[in-house]
Each structure stands twice: as structure tokens, then as C-alpha cells.
Motif scaffolding. Sequence first.
Motif, mmCIF file in Angstrom:
data_model
loop_
_atom_site.group_PDB
_atom_site.id
_atom_site.type_symbol
_atom_site.label_atom_id
_atom_site.label_comp_id
_atom_site.label_asym_id
_atom_site.label_seq_id
_atom_site.Cartn_x
_atom_site.Cartn_y
_atom_site.Cartn_z
ATOM 1 N N ARG A 25 43.029 51.598 50.736
ATOM 2 C CA ARG A 25 43.141 50.837 49.489
ATOM 3 C C ARG A 25 43.084 49.334 49.771
ATOM 4 O O ARG A 25 42.445 48.576 49.044
ATOM 5 N N ALA A 26 43.771 48.924 50.833
ATOM 6 C CA ALA A 26 43.761 47.510 51.208
ATOM 7 C C ALA A 26 42.350 47.049 51.557
ATOM 8 O O ALA A 26 41.930 45.937 51.201
ATOM 9 N N ALA A 27 41.603 47.906 52.264
ATOM 10 C CA ALA A 27 40.227 47.566 52.628
ATOM 11 C C ALA A 27 39.339 47.479 51.391
ATOM 12 O O ALA A 27 38.435 46.635 51.314
ATOM 13 N N LEU A 28 39.586 48.331 50.403
ATOM 14 C CA LEU A 28 38.838 48.266 49.148
ATOM 15 C C LEU A 28 39.134 46.967 48.418
ATOM 16 O O LEU A 28 38.238 46.280 47.925
ATOM 17 N N ILE A 29 40.414 46.632 48.332
ATOM 18 C CA ILE A 29 40.823 45.448 47.591
ATOM 19 C C ILE A 29 40.303 44.171 48.241
ATOM 20 O O ILE A 29 39.860 43.242 47.566
ATOM 21 N N SER A 30 40.332 44.124 49.571
ATOM 22 C CA SER A 30 39.879 42.927 50.271
ATOM 23 C C SER A 30 38.364 42.798 50.276
ATOM 24 O O SER A 30 37.822 41.713 50.486
ATOM 25 N N GLY A 31 37.679 43.938 50.062
ATOM 26 C CA GLY A 31 36.214 43.919 50.093
ATOM 27 C C GLY A 31 35.639 44.370 51.416
ATOM 28 O O GLY A 31 34.426 44.338 51.613
ATOM 29 N N ASP A 32 36.509 44.798 52.372
ATOM 30 C CA ASP A 32 36.006 45.288 53.650
ATOM 31 C C ASP A 32 35.229 46.593 53.473
ATOM 32 O O ASP A 32 34.309 46.886 54.244
ATOM 33 N N LEU A 33 35.617 47.399 52.495
ATOM 34 C CA LEU A 33 34.840 48.584 52.127
ATOM 35 C C LEU A 33 34.079 48.263 50.849
ATOM 36 O O LEU A 33 34.684 47.878 49.850
ATOM 37 N N GLN A 34 32.777 48.407 50.901
ATOM 38 C CA GLN A 34 31.921 47.945 49.820
ATOM 39 C C GLN A 34 31.503 49.072 48.879
ATOM 40 O O GLN A 34 31.174 50.176 49.335
#
Length: 234
Positions: A25-34
Motif C-alpha cells: 500500500r505504501a508503494a502504491l501511495i508513493s508511486g513506486d508501484l505504477q
Amino acid sequence: MSGLKSRKLLSVQEHLRDRVANALRAALISGDLQPGVIYSAPTLAAEYGVSATPVREAMLDLAREGLVEAVRNKGFRVTELSDRDLDEYTEIRSLIEIPTIGHVTRSASREQLEALRPMAEEIVAAADRGDLIAYLESDRSFHLGLLALAGNARLLETVADLRNRSRLYGLADLSQEGALAGSAREHTALLDIMIAGDAEGAEEHMRHHLAHVRTLWAARKREAERPARMRGSR
């Protein structure tokens, strides 16, 4: 004894699954997962230093929330939301949340509303320090806490699902630019209006707040679509 060991092992596995889900979820929010990109469980597992099993389980949890979708024999694709999707989610939320906020303003006690002030203040603090995870989690807790005062469990489930499906992703740039601060302070302002007993004012403020959140999404989406060289030239 074997039963106790099995339950302990299951508890550890569930804990790891939750930790991986929160990291994703953190990666989604930060944009690391596109959005639109397919990620395999083994690749993500190697990145997070865990086995593929908790990653798959965590991804299935996120799929049930509508945040990713399974792609057969490949992995998971981060769900893409179109402008129409966001408009429709915002419209449904407006139809539910605006009148409910008016109802809660008329029915809730001052003590019940004041109990939510720490959450509203944490939203502001998280925005100021750039903590995106804390910002979104506090925002979720505050809004669902307000709506819970209406006493309708099904309404709460519906709004929680809508919030999951329309969750803002890739907020790092907006946070760095201070764009979240204004939206954050709208929560304490809403609470003050409600405590003052101004139901119509609270409904109008909620209408403005939802529109502001939709505008933030549009700004983030435009930023994400800009060529990388343009973003890097700022």
C-alpha cells in the motif's frame, strides 16, 4: 501441543502477510508501484526479502479491495482509474456522505465529535511532515469515525469500499509541494462547524472537501502523465 504450534505459526504468517500488504500500500501511495504495470509475486518477494507466498496473499487482499487485479500466469496489475471512474466514485460518495454529515451534526453530542479531534489534528500533522501513509490512514479513520456516528453499519461499509477503490496514489510530488496541507486543514474546520451545530454549513463544507480531493487527484494524475524529463527539470 501440535495445535498450539499450528495456531502460532498461522499467527506469524498472518502478521507477515499484513506487513507485506501495508508495504505494498505504501508503494502504491508513493508511486513506486505504477497503475497499469504488472508485478510478479516472486519479483516483489525478492525486493521485500520474503517468500512469494505472503506477497501473493497480500496481493489477493489488495485485489479484494479493488487496488490490484490478478493477471493469469503473470502476476498482479495495479488498477488504473479513469477520470470517469473517479467522477463516479466522488458522485456516489457525495450522495451518501454530504447528507450523512448533516444528520450527524444534528444528532451527535459535542463529546462524540470532540473525540475525533485528535484524528483531525493528526491528518494536519502528517501532511506537514510529509508522512503519506499516516495522512491517508488518519483521513480514513476520521471520516469513517464521523460517519459511524450515524449508526448505519451498511453505509459505513459502502463508504469504506468506495474510499479503498478511489484511494489516491503517487502522492509524493503533491506532498513535497505542500498541496495536501490545505485539504488536511479542512478536517479540523469541518469538525468546528459540526460542533457549532451548523448542519447546512457542515454539508456545504463536506461538498467542498470532496471536490477538493477530486481536484488533488486530477493534479496528481496530470503530474504522473508528464514526461519524466519534464518532471526532472523542475
